[in-house]
Design a protein around this motif. Sequence first.
Motif, PDB file in Angstrom:
ATOM      1  N   GLY A   1       0.800  -1.242   0.000  1.00 40.22           N
ATOM      2  CA  GLY A   1       0.000   0.000   0.000  1.00 40.22           C
ATOM      3  C   GLY A   1       0.819   1.273   0.000  1.00 40.22           C
ATOM      4  O   GLY A   1       0.317   2.340   0.337  1.00 40.22           O
ATOM      5  N   GLU A   2       2.088   1.155  -0.432  1.00 41.89           N
ATOM      6  CA  GLU A   2       2.998   2.318  -0.359  1.00 41.89           C
ATOM      7  C   GLU A   2       2.566   3.463  -1.256  1.00 41.89           C
ATOM      8  O   GLU A   2       3.002   4.596  -1.073  1.00 41.89           O
ATOM      9  CB  GLU A   2       4.426   1.904  -0.760  1.00 41.89           C
ATOM     10  CG  GLU A   2       5.053   0.799   0.068  1.00 41.89           C
ATOM     11  CD  GLU A   2       4.755  -0.594  -0.481  1.00 41.89           C
ATOM     12  OE1 GLU A   2       3.834  -0.742  -1.316  1.00 41.89           O
ATOM     13  OE2 GLU A   2       5.437  -1.543  -0.065  1.00 41.89           O
ATOM     14  N   ASN A   3       1.720   3.156  -2.227  1.00 45.48           N
ATOM     15  CA  ASN A   3       1.353   4.163  -3.225  1.00 45.48           C
ATOM     16  C   ASN A   3      -0.098   4.606  -3.057  1.00 45.48           C
ATOM     17  O   ASN A   3      -0.709   5.109  -4.004  1.00 45.48           O
ATOM     18  CB  ASN A   3       1.569   3.561  -4.617  1.00 45.48           C
ATOM     19  CG  ASN A   3       1.712   4.605  -5.697  1.00 45.48           C
ATOM     20  OD1 ASN A   3       1.728   5.801  -5.410  1.00 45.48           O
ATOM     21  ND2 ASN A   3       1.781   4.164  -6.931  1.00 45.48           N
ATOM     22  N   ASP A   4      -0.687   4.386  -1.874  1.00 43.55           N
ATOM     23  CA  ASP A   4      -2.115   4.650  -1.702  1.00 43.55           C
ATOM     24  C   ASP A   4      -2.449   5.415  -0.429  1.00 43.55           C
ATOM     25  O   ASP A   4      -3.447   5.138   0.229  1.00 43.55           O
ATOM     26  CB  ASP A   4      -2.901   3.335  -1.785  1.00 43.55           C
ATOM     27  CG  ASP A   4      -3.013   2.875  -3.232  1.00 43.55           C
ATOM     28  OD1 ASP A   4      -3.948   3.306  -3.912  1.00 43.55           O
ATOM     29  OD2 ASP A   4      -2.121   2.141  -3.696  1.00 43.55           O
ATOM     30  N   SER A   5      -1.637   6.412  -0.093  1.00 42.10           N
ATOM     31  CA  SER A   5      -2.011   7.309   1.004  1.00 42.10           C
ATOM     32  C   SER A   5      -3.257   8.093   0.575  1.00 42.10           C
ATOM     33  O   SER A   5      -3.566   8.178  -0.620  1.00 42.10           O
ATOM     34  CB  SER A   5      -0.877   8.292   1.289  1.00 42.10           C
ATOM     35  OG  SER A   5      -0.698   9.148   0.177  1.00 42.10           O
ATOM     36  N   THR A   6      -3.947   8.675   1.540  1.00 42.66           N
ATOM     37  CA  THR A   6      -5.136   9.472   1.191  1.00 42.66           C
ATOM     38  C   THR A   6      -4.726  10.683   0.343  1.00 42.66           C
ATOM     39  O   THR A   6      -5.492  11.130  -0.514  1.00 42.66           O
ATOM     40  CB  THR A   6      -5.894   9.930   2.448  1.00 42.66           C
ATOM     41  OG1 THR A   6      -4.985  10.630   3.311  1.00 42.66           O
ATOM     42  CG2 THR A   6      -6.500   8.758   3.195  1.00 42.66           C
ATOM     43  N   SER A   7      -3.513  11.203   0.577  1.00 43.68           N
ATOM     44  CA  SER A   7      -3.042  12.333  -0.238  1.00 43.68           C
ATOM     45  C   SER A   7      -2.873  11.911  -1.695  1.00 43.68           C
ATOM     46  O   SER A   7      -3.150  12.668  -2.619  1.00 43.68           O
ATOM     47  CB  SER A   7      -1.716  12.862   0.301  1.00 43.68           C
ATOM     48  OG  SER A   7      -1.880  13.361   1.609  1.00 43.68           O
TER      49      SER A   7
END
Length: 461
Positions: A267-273
């Motif tokens: 999930g390294e590429n799926d922050s809320t930002s």
Amino acid sequence: MVALALAACASLCRAQEMAQEPPRLAADRHTDAHIAETIRQVSADRIRQTVEKLVSFQNRSTISAQDEESIKAGKGIGAAREWIKAEFARYSKECGGCLEVKTDTFTEQAGERIPKPTEITNVYAVLRGSEPKQAERIVLVTGHYDSRNSDTFNGTDPAPGANDDGSGTAVSLECARVVSKAAGKLKFPATIIFLTVAGEEQGLNGSKHFAQMAKQQGWKIEAVLNNDIVGGDLGPGQDSSVVRVFSEGLPAVASDAEIKRIRMLGGENDSTSRELARYIADVGRSYDAGVKPLLIFRLDRFLRGGDHYAFNQQGFAAVRFTEFREDYNHQHQNVRKDDASGIEYGDLSKFVDFGYMAGVTRLNAASLASLASAPAPPTSVKMLTKNLENDTTLTWEPAAGASTYEVVWRSTNAADWEYVQTITSGARATLKVSKDNVIFGVRAVDAAGHRSLPVVPEPER
Ligand SMILES: [Zn+2]
């Protein structure tokens, strides 16, 4: 017979698969005619007037003058603050009092870049959401109205700050003007805040205070659009067709347990930002803003920081808009000309491309209007992982204002969402796609087609 049946199935099954191929997202435009009309009201000329007015205050350093005398003389950050307040108040008058004009004032104690205790004021306007249930949801646009020259401690000599960050301040103001004007015809269920902060150049003081206040008071900020250096400097190498949109990868506030979970799930590429950045990419495809977002999957540029990070540090989704190519001769520089090289230094209005700024403002206004028109994002989004299976089942809690939902997904190595499937009934979906191979998101859609931010499911056993 068996071979024949298998051959028949092979072609039939492939045909079925093809029939079931979900729509590719890239071709999917989500345009609301009212929002398209609203952003057409953005005026390059108004933006130019705003930037030139801000420059006229001479020096807007956080440590510049803010006494009555200086405010009357139109010099220093105090005069800039009073003018911004008056502008918001004027827009509010034009929309029948639809904006609440507010200030957030505090004293910053002496520190590395603040020689003595200094009063700092953030100025903002609130366009309250029309739906009582959804008005506590907030989307926010911000820029910093303080400026600086070569010396962080110089509060008197010219520090025009046309681009850094007169441009971002002008984006907040112009968004407030056109979006509040539209609020008569267009209902925004969620609340929009148009913010201008001070103290950025002294250490993000204004945005830190504002974000902390929001966190302490439990504000539900879904999105922060920070515009800093969006003037489209007219120097060589500029690409005025794009604006960079920076977003953090691993959330600043992620705990050790969350980092562990992110590592497990990829999930390294799926922050809320980052989901917010992808949302802006979708807005960029849906509206003719004139400037396209160029997503940069990085918190910020090297050696630089900005107000979006102050919001990230409080757990809010926040991104930074910045022009494609910065000219460092026109930032944080005393206004001067080097006769030997012929180079002109200083952050002057004449280096700003106001047509470009209008494009960036349209992209911001369309993003704010889309987010504030959309239903709340679904909550408790889960992916069932009880059994080993090649299908994927997702569940979620219904969202306020939603009439349907969309499951979006992409390959793990794709930058943006690729596929979408509409879920017309219930808050549950089973897809013939393996959860091992893709990243999923679920978003809420209202009857008019406004999309919420997508939420990435958490595995549930
Ligand atoms: Zn700046």
